[in-house]
Design an enzyme around this catalytic site. Sequence first.
Site, PDB file in Angstrom:
ATOM      1  N   THR A  18       0.821  -1.223   0.000  1.00 35.77           N
ATOM      2  CA  THR A  18       0.000   0.000   0.000  1.00 35.77           C
ATOM      3  C   THR A  18       0.851   1.267   0.000  1.00 35.77           C
ATOM      4  O   THR A  18       1.908   1.314   0.633  1.00 35.77           O
ATOM      5  CB  THR A  18      -0.900  -0.002   1.258  1.00 35.77           C
ATOM      6  N   GLY A  57      -3.719 -14.567   2.461  1.00 37.83           N
ATOM      7  CA  GLY A  57      -3.845 -13.598   3.563  1.00 37.83           C
ATOM      8  C   GLY A  57      -5.299 -13.366   3.924  1.00 37.83           C
ATOM      9  O   GLY A  57      -5.664 -13.240   5.093  1.00 37.83           O
ATOM     10  N   GLU A  85      -6.069  -5.999   4.130  1.00 38.15           N
ATOM     11  CA  GLU A  85      -5.922  -7.082   3.137  1.00 38.15           C
ATOM     12  C   GLU A  85      -7.076  -7.078   2.128  1.00 38.15           C
ATOM     13  O   GLU A  85      -7.528  -8.125   1.663  1.00 38.15           O
ATOM     14  CB  GLU A  85      -5.725  -8.434   3.819  1.00 38.15           C
TER      15      GLU A  85
HETATM   16  N1  COS Z   1      -3.996 -14.826  -8.463  1.00 36.21           N
HETATM   17  C1  COS Z   1      -3.154 -14.720  -9.510  1.00 36.21           C
HETATM   18  N2  COS Z   1      -3.191 -13.675 -10.371  1.00 36.21           N
HETATM   19  C2  COS Z   1      -4.101 -12.711 -10.163  1.00 36.21           C
HETATM   20  C3  COS Z   1      -5.012 -12.767  -9.089  1.00 36.21           C
HETATM   21  C4  COS Z   1      -4.932 -13.880  -8.216  1.00 36.21           C
HETATM   22  N3  COS Z   1      -5.750 -13.989  -7.164  1.00 36.21           N
HETATM   23  N4  COS Z   1      -5.779 -11.676  -9.118  1.00 36.21           N
HETATM   24  C5  COS Z   1      -5.408 -10.961 -10.188  1.00 36.21           C
HETATM   25  N5  COS Z   1      -4.386 -11.596 -10.812  1.00 36.21           N
HETATM   26  C6  COS Z   1      -3.674 -11.150 -12.027  1.00 36.21           C
HETATM   27  C7  COS Z   1      -4.642 -10.980 -13.170  1.00 36.21           C
HETATM   28  O1  COS Z   1      -4.803 -12.190 -13.875  1.00 36.21           O
HETATM   29  C8  COS Z   1      -3.947  -9.930 -14.012  1.00 36.21           C
HETATM   30  O2  COS Z   1      -2.920 -10.541 -14.757  1.00 36.21           O
HETATM   31  P1  COS Z   1      -2.494  -9.969 -16.204  1.00 36.21           P
HETATM   32  O3  COS Z   1      -1.922  -8.591 -15.967  1.00 36.21           O
HETATM   33  O4  COS Z   1      -1.474 -10.950 -16.682  1.00 36.21           O
HETATM   34  O5  COS Z   1      -3.742  -9.928 -17.035  1.00 36.21           O
HETATM   35  C9  COS Z   1      -3.274  -9.034 -12.950  1.00 36.21           C
HETATM   36  O6  COS Z   1      -3.152  -9.839 -11.767  1.00 36.21           O
HETATM   37  C10 COS Z   1      -4.073  -7.787 -12.654  1.00 36.21           C
HETATM   38  O7  COS Z   1      -5.359  -8.189 -12.220  1.00 36.21           O
HETATM   39  P2  COS Z   1      -6.592  -7.197 -12.269  1.00 36.21           P
HETATM   40  O8  COS Z   1      -6.731  -6.651 -13.651  1.00 36.21           O
HETATM   41  O9  COS Z   1      -7.768  -7.880 -11.658  1.00 36.21           O
HETATM   42  O10 COS Z   1      -6.047  -6.021 -11.315  1.00 36.21           O
HETATM   43  P3  COS Z   1      -6.683  -4.642 -10.912  1.00 36.21           P
HETATM   44  O11 COS Z   1      -5.632  -3.620 -10.993  1.00 36.21           O
HETATM   45  O12 COS Z   1      -7.987  -4.427 -11.601  1.00 36.21           O
HETATM   46  O13 COS Z   1      -6.953  -4.842  -9.323  1.00 36.21           O
HETATM   47  C11 COS Z   1      -7.978  -5.543  -7.280  1.00 36.21           C
HETATM   48  C12 COS Z   1      -7.824  -5.715  -8.812  1.00 36.21           C
HETATM   49  C13 COS Z   1      -8.816  -4.311  -6.903  1.00 36.21           C
HETATM   50  C14 COS Z   1      -8.715  -6.791  -6.858  1.00 36.21           C
HETATM   51  C15 COS Z   1      -6.596  -5.459  -6.616  1.00 36.21           C
HETATM   52  O14 COS Z   1      -5.923  -4.255  -6.900  1.00 36.21           O
HETATM   53  C16 COS Z   1      -6.689  -5.588  -5.118  1.00 36.21           C
HETATM   54  O15 COS Z   1      -6.784  -6.690  -4.599  1.00 36.21           O
HETATM   55  N6  COS Z   1      -6.645  -4.459  -4.402  1.00 36.21           N
HETATM   56  C17 COS Z   1      -6.626  -4.455  -2.952  1.00 36.21           C
HETATM   57  C18 COS Z   1      -5.242  -4.599  -2.485  1.00 36.21           C
HETATM   58  C19 COS Z   1      -5.204  -4.988  -1.056  1.00 36.21           C
HETATM   59  O16 COS Z   1      -5.745  -5.985  -0.653  1.00 36.21           O
HETATM   60  N7  COS Z   1      -4.520  -4.184  -0.285  1.00 36.21           N
HETATM   61  C20 COS Z   1      -4.276  -4.462   1.063  1.00 36.21           C
HETATM   62  C21 COS Z   1      -2.822  -4.330   1.254  1.00 36.21           C
HETATM   63  S1  COS Z   1      -2.071  -5.594   2.050  1.00 36.21           S
HETATM   64  S2  COS Z   1      -2.511  -5.264   3.922  1.00 36.21           S
END
Ligand code: COS
Length: 380
Positions: free
Chosen positions: A125, A242, A364
């Site tokens: 983040t 996570g 998360e």
């Molecule tokens: N496992 C493997 N690959 C994944 C995946 C997963 N669970 N989820 C997404 N991907 C891959 C996708 O296939 C895509 O790959 P390509 O670039 O090769 O096409 C890539 O990751 C990007 O995926 P996506 O287009 O869905 O990403 P976005 O930018 O639209 O983001 C969310 C999606 C909002 C779901 C993501 O940014 C997210 O989880 N945000 C929250 C982050 C978070 O949890 N923060 C807390 C911090 S840690 S305390």
Amino acid sequence: MILNEKQTMLRDLCREFAETEFTDELLDRLDETGEFDWDIFHQMAKYGFTGIKTPVEYGGQGGDSLDYVLMMEEFSRVSPVLAIYANTSNSLGSGPLLFCGNEEQKQKYLAPIAKGEKIIVFSLTEPGAGSDAGGTLTTAVEDGDYFVLNGRKTFVSGAPIADYAIVYAKTDPTQRGSRGISMFIVDLTLPGVSLGKPERKMGINGYPTCDLILEDVRIHKSDLLGPKDNGFRTAMQTLDGGRLGVAAQSLGLAQGAYEEALQYSKDRKQFGRPLKDFQAISFMLADMATEIEAARELIYSTAVKKDAGDPEASKLCAMSKYFASEMANRVAYKAVQIFGGYGYINEYKVERFYRDARILTIYEGTTQVQQMVIAGNILK
Ligand code: COS
């Protein structure tokens, strides 16, 4: 789900450990000071909890996701804060290393982390990239055998007490969004690394959180983790696991709050009867017990399916976190309600459970991010 003998033994061991070692004095101190307690951390490491899910060849116990869930549930039932002490090394900290670390990196980092000799944290983040994790602005520029990192990470849980951080940085600015991001293992003693002040939080006090600032930090190429420009996918894979951990933490917190309220409803009398004899109270307890049981079944089965390589696992992890974290907030709310005015006084455990519950729908991945993941899976 019916647990087998080994799983039941592990659950009982974790329950006994939490009930014995997580004393009221310790929990009050953590909440009041916000400071990390090294003694209980070392005690957890001695029992092997910090490496419960790490493979035996890398110094861990070689447990599976259900073992990890059982530990998180039982620890969180007494203290959702102390559950985190054993969490990071089994989850966001070790996940990227297990997914794509080379043998040298695994040997160097995983064993000391699993044994609690070193602490690693996850640093994704940024001030402007929260839910939009792909919007990272931290940069890593190649310079001979090194990458030079610049940027600021925020809300890094455990940073004040950590030795290493997994840091995500943009290595190819020509690639848009989540592409062109790489992962690095950053030794927090390196020149150019500094920490922000520990945040003052609503709950989860005793596990400190702060910003991580990187100014011209030179990271040797041997600490690039996984393929260059392709780190975001691993971040998402790591977050799947996570999120299951936060779901289990939510389940344990809810169980703890429910048990407090159940006992109180038997002890406390109003209008000449124990609270439990009022239908309004007994129905609240019935709702709490039902929701907890539903979450438990979802979480346990998700853990098993995840380890079996079920293609639906990512969606199920998001569903588990979504349902369990919202459920824990509903349960903690009702527990405070049953306690009435006493539930608002910090002498009573439900007051702390209520504050601690609030982060569960946020970290998360917020509830809304889980809904995005679930919707993305069912609509593709
Ligand atoms: N496992 C493997 N690959 C994944 C995946 C997963 N669970 N989820 C997404 N991907 C891959 C996708 O296939 C895509 O790959 P390509 O670039 O090769 O096409 C890539 O990751 C990007 O995926 P996506 O287009 O869905 O990403 P976005 O930018 O639209 O983001 C969310 C999606 C909002 C779901 C993501 O940014 C997210 O989880 N945000 C929250 C982050 C978070 O949890 N923060 C807390 C911090 S840690 S305390």
